[in-house]
Design a protein around this motif. Structure first.
Motif, short mmCIF file in Angstrom:
data_model
loop_
_atom_site.label_atom_id
_atom_site.label_comp_id
_atom_site.label_asym_id
_atom_site.label_seq_id
_atom_site.Cartn_x
_atom_site.Cartn_y
_atom_site.Cartn_z
N SER A 69 -3.26 31.56 23.68
CA SER A 69 -2.03 31.29 24.51
C SER A 69 -2.30 29.79 24.21
O SER A 69 -1.22 29.01 24.35
CB SER A 69 -2.14 31.52 25.90
OG SER A 69 -2.10 32.76 26.27
N GLU A 70 -3.52 29.00 24.41
CA GLU A 70 -3.53 27.58 24.14
C GLU A 70 -3.23 27.18 22.72
O GLU A 70 -2.48 25.99 22.91
CB GLU A 70 -5.08 27.22 24.53
CG GLU A 70 -5.26 27.30 26.06
CD GLU A 70 -6.99 26.92 26.58
OE1 GLU A 70 -7.51 26.81 25.22
OE2 GLU A 70 -7.15 26.96 27.37
N ARG A 71 -3.67 27.66 22.13
CA ARG A 71 -3.28 27.46 20.59
C ARG A 71 -1.78 27.59 20.45
O ARG A 71 -1.17 26.87 19.69
CB ARG A 71 -3.73 28.65 19.61
CG ARG A 71 -5.25 28.28 19.43
CD ARG A 71 -5.85 29.46 18.34
NE ARG A 71 -4.90 29.32 17.14
CZ ARG A 71 -5.05 30.63 16.45
NH1 ARG A 71 -5.72 31.59 16.59
NH2 ARG A 71 -4.27 30.44 15.15
N VAL A 72 -0.88 28.57 21.03
CA VAL A 72 0.63 28.85 20.97
C VAL A 72 1.13 27.21 21.55
O VAL A 72 2.08 26.75 21.01
CB VAL A 72 1.08 29.89 21.38
CG1 VAL A 72 2.60 29.88 21.59
CG2 VAL A 72 0.53 31.30 20.92
N MET A 73 0.79 27.08 22.70
CA MET A 73 1.19 25.90 23.52
C MET A 73 0.99 24.74 22.83
O MET A 73 1.79 23.68 22.89
CB MET A 73 0.59 25.86 24.83
CG MET A 73 1.02 27.16 25.73
SD MET A 73 2.96 27.46 26.02
CE MET A 73 3.22 25.56 26.82
N ASP A 74 -0.24 24.57 22.21
CA ASP A 74 -0.64 23.18 21.49
C ASP A 74 0.47 23.16 20.37
O ASP A 74 0.76 22.11 19.84
CB ASP A 74 -1.82 23.27 21.10
CG ASP A 74 -3.06 23.02 22.09
OD1 ASP A 74 -2.61 22.56 23.18
OD2 ASP A 74 -4.21 23.58 21.99
N TYR A 75 0.68 24.44 19.63
CA TYR A 75 1.65 24.32 18.28
C TYR A 75 3.06 23.72 18.88
O TYR A 75 3.55 23.15 18.17
CB TYR A 75 1.45 25.61 17.72
CG TYR A 75 2.77 25.75 16.69
CD1 TYR A 75 2.12 25.21 15.54
CD2 TYR A 75 3.81 26.31 17.20
CE1 TYR A 75 3.26 25.42 14.46
CE2 TYR A 75 4.74 26.55 16.15
CZ TYR A 75 4.47 25.94 14.71
OH TYR A 75 5.50 25.96 13.64
N ILE A 76 3.36 24.42 19.97
CA ILE A 76 4.89 24.32 20.17
C ILE A 76 5.06 22.69 20.74
O ILE A 76 5.89 22.09 20.35
CB ILE A 76 5.29 25.07 21.38
CG1 ILE A 76 5.41 26.47 20.81
CG2 ILE A 76 6.61 24.60 22.07
CD1 ILE A 76 5.68 27.60 22.14
N VAL A 77 3.93 22.11 21.56
CA VAL A 77 4.09 20.79 21.76
C VAL A 77 4.11 19.73 20.74
O VAL A 77 4.44 18.89 20.52
CB VAL A 77 3.05 20.74 22.90
CG1 VAL A 77 2.84 19.06 23.21
CG2 VAL A 77 3.18 21.23 24.05
N SER A 78 3.07 19.95 19.80
CA SER A 78 2.90 19.20 18.77
C SER A 78 3.97 19.30 17.88
O SER A 78 4.38 18.38 17.10
CB SER A 78 1.47 19.65 17.92
OG SER A 78 1.41 20.87 17.67
N THR A 79 4.83 20.41 17.59
CA THR A 79 5.76 20.40 16.67
C THR A 79 7.00 19.82 17.14
O THR A 79 7.53 19.20 16.41
CB THR A 79 5.92 22.16 16.56
OG1 THR A 79 4.93 22.83 15.87
CG2 THR A 79 7.32 22.33 15.48
N TRP A 80 7.15 19.96 18.60
CA TRP A 80 8.14 19.31 19.21
C TRP A 80 7.98 17.92 19.09
O TRP A 80 9.20 17.03 19.03
CB TRP A 80 8.45 19.71 20.61
CG TRP A 80 9.60 19.25 21.10
CD1 TRP A 80 9.80 17.86 22.00
CD2 TRP A 80 10.95 19.85 21.33
NE1 TRP A 80 11.16 17.66 22.31
CE2 TRP A 80 11.60 18.89 22.18
CE3 TRP A 80 11.32 21.12 21.00
CZ2 TRP A 80 12.99 19.11 22.44
CZ3 TRP A 80 12.89 21.42 21.54
CH2 TRP A 80 13.50 20.48 22.00
N SER A 81 6.85 17.21 19.14
CA SER A 81 6.56 15.84 19.22
C SER A 81 6.86 15.48 17.57
O SER A 81 7.23 14.40 17.66
CB SER A 81 5.14 15.59 19.69
OG SER A 81 4.48 16.09 18.55
#
Length: 611
Positions: free
Chosen positions: A502-514
């Motif tokens: 879950s943390e990997r998924v959230m990190d991916y979404i946040v970094s991709t959006w940035s």
């Protein structure tokens, strides 16, 4: 990553990331401190150029650079280097190493261990500097019997030839055509991007309507038109004779600039019905005479200079003052020029505020004109006590007085006070506040107030409706971002995804959006035609085309065809890109950051954007 697996993973070590990013600034190697003989996991371009070895030749060899040892390499220095690696220490040495062509070179070698968050040495950083010029000339088999001066001359010559070989490598070998996207900062709403692909040939006295000079000139005319829109109603309503020399000179300069603008418009290209640039002088003159010439001519006549003369008849002076209102028609050209900026929310907001203030200013001038016309009855030469001007004069202590010797009414509020009071009344009416301390009393004033309330309601609804829309647009991406995060959190909670994943998924979404700011690149490219889409894709992938040797000899058409097929993929730190044994169906280029090649939980190689 579980033990025993192999794969390609995005690194999490920030320090290591910074080292790789600065790879063009020095010559260095990175060695794995956890494996026997400390194999090289990364070598930058500087070291490859310095040593003559390709990166593939260096990988997995010992970080002690034993593959570069030769007969003249000092044995004691070799032992000290090995002891430094064995003891995980920092040290520096002057060591004689051999390039790939077996040319001996003196290096200043620095060794530094890199520790992780657990204070465990995981990597060795070895940096190299060529100090051959500062050492005694090297005597090898080819220079036996040479004098010391001859050996020194050969060393200097070799160093110069190396520099000459390295210099062309810094030049960009891929030449791209200029982008066909036009500059947005042009005032004419009818400007098309095609004009800037190739400047049309024009006669010497003809000016292109999109050149830098004409753009600057249009901005000057735009500012002066706003100045006219403010001062003309004020001068007409308050009947201000321009006896002030400073204002008279300023208005005369404005008239001269408007006159010069007419001359320039007779020599400026325009866009034809078919989208082509018309540069024929005869057609330019005919087009201008049919469109804006009459309005521009009436707007540049020197009405203020005529009114400045004392012996001008009052009726003629009033006529000329009224004709000055014709200058407000130039605002039509302003609206056409500002149409380009209506796509920007902040520009629309500023424009709406300016329009609101300008309308309030015009209505204030009309409101004063009505009061000034009705306050004194010219037939009976009496004061109208129910006029708002008479009531204002009493409230501020400057009442009207009748001069019996001259037979006229004198006194009353000053013009500054009258304008401020008029603007105050119109602002309170337009914003639907209306305190009532200034109120209409006569029939004409009431009729004007009704009309002003109708205009005010429309302006109020338009401005605040647009303001709401603008703020919604400003926060649209933020709202979409939070909505996406909430959906992902609900999904992870519903399907009970493990915490680590879950943390990997959230990190991916946040970094991709940035990185992407929520912009769908594919959607934007699908709007553009094929030719323009290829130009944009070449620009987006320019870093790969410029830096990777595989594209150095590629033609422009080849690059355009490849660029359209490229896809940009963002990987968060720690993401596993390829597992060992997986089939690879794509060719990947690292644009930014770096990747680690992991074998048995050990980093065996590091790939960056130059790999």
């Amino acid at each position: 990553m579980p033990g025993g697996k192999r794969g390609l993973v995005a690194p999490q070590n920030t320090f290591l990331e910074n080292i790789v990013r600065r790879s063009s600034e020095s010559s260095f190697l990175l060695g794995n401190a956890q494996i026997v003989d400390w194999p090289v996991v990364y070598s930058n371009d500087g070291f490859c150029k310095l040593s003559g070895y390709h990166r593939a030749d260096v990988m997995q060899k010992s970080s002690t650079c034993s593959f570069m040892y030769g007969e003249l390499t000092d044995k004691k220095t070799i032992e000290k280097v090995r002891q430094t690696f064995d003891n995980y220490e920092s040290n520096c040495f002057e060591v004689l190493l051999y390039k790939k062509n077996r040319t001996p070179v003196w290096f200043y070698m620095q060794i530094a261990p890199i520790r992780n968050e657990h204070e465990k040495v995981v990597l060795f950083l070895c940096t190299f500097k060529d100090i051959t010029l500062f050492k005694q000339p090297i005597e090898d088999d080819s220079t036996k019997g040479w004098t010391k001066f001859a050996r020194l001359t050969r060393a200097l010559t070799n160093s110069r030839s190396v520099l000459q070989q390295l210099t062309p490598m810094n030049k960009t070998e891929v030449v791209h055509k200029h982008s066909r996207l036009a500059e947005v900062l042009q005032l004419g709403s009818d400007i098309l991007p095609q004009y800037k692909q190739e400047a049309p040939k024009t006669p010497p006295h003809i000016i292109l309507h999109y050149c830098a000079f004409k753009t600057t000139w249009d901005w000057v005319i735009l500012i002066l038109t706003f100045y006219t829109a403010i001062m003309v109603p004020y001068n007409v309503s308050f009947k201000t004779k321009q006896n002030n020399i400073a204002w008279l000179v300023l208005d005369s300069v404005v008239d001269v600039i408007f006159l010069v603008d007419i001359v320039l418009n007779f020599h400026t290209t325009f866009v034809g019905p078919g989208g082509e640039v018309i540069s024929d002088p005869k057609l330019i003159r005919m087009n201008y005479l049919k469109t804006w010439f009459v309005i521009d001519l009436l707007s540049c006549l020197p009405y203020d200079i005529i009114n400045a003369f004392e012996n001008v008849d009052e009726g003629i002076s009033s006529l000329f003052s009224s004709l000055k209102v014709v200058r407000l028609l130039r605002l039509g050209r302003v609206a056409r020029k500002l149409d380009h900026y209506l796509e920007y929310g902040a520009a629309v907001l500023v424009l709406l505020v300016c329009v609101f203030g300008l309308v309030a200013h015009w209505l204030a001038c009309i409101w004063y004109s009505i009061g000034d016309y009705e306050v004194i009855d010219e037939v009976t030469n009496t004061i109208q006590m129910d006029s708002w001007l008479y009531q204002l004069a009493l409230s501020i202590g400057t009442p009207y007085r009748y001069n019996t010797s001259a037979g006229i009414w004198e006194g009353g509020p000053s013009k500054d006070s009258l304008y401020v009071s008029s603007l105050y009344f119109t602002m309170t009416s337009l914003t639907t506040i209306g305190f009532g301390n200034i109120a209409p009393t006569t029939d004409v004033e009431k009729m004007f107030s009704v009309a002003m309330m109708m205009v005010g309601s429309l302006l109020y609804a338009t401005i605040f409706g647009n303001v709401t829309t603008i703020f919604q647009q400003m926060y649209a991406n933020t709202n979409r971002y939070h909505e996406m995060l909430n959906n992902v959190r609900d999904f992870l909670k519903l399907y009970q995804v493990p915490k680590g994943l879950s943390e990997r998924v959230m990190d991916y979404i946040v970094s991709t959006w940035s990185m992407s700011k929520g912009i769908d690149t594919e959607k934007v490219l699908s709007i553009c035609p094929k030719d323009m889409r290829a130009d944009i894709c070449v620009h987006l992938n320019r870093k790969v085309f410029n830096e990777h040797p595989a594209f150095r000899l590629a033609s422009d058409g080849c690059l355009r065809a490849l660029a359209v097929e490229f896809q940009t993929i963002h990987c968060a730190p720690g993401d596993l890109i390829y597992h060992a044994g997986e089939s690879v169906d794509a060719l990947c280029f690292v644009v930014s950051g770096s990747l680690e090649v992991i074998q048995d939980d050990e980093v065996v190689a590091i790939l960056d954007h130059l790999s």
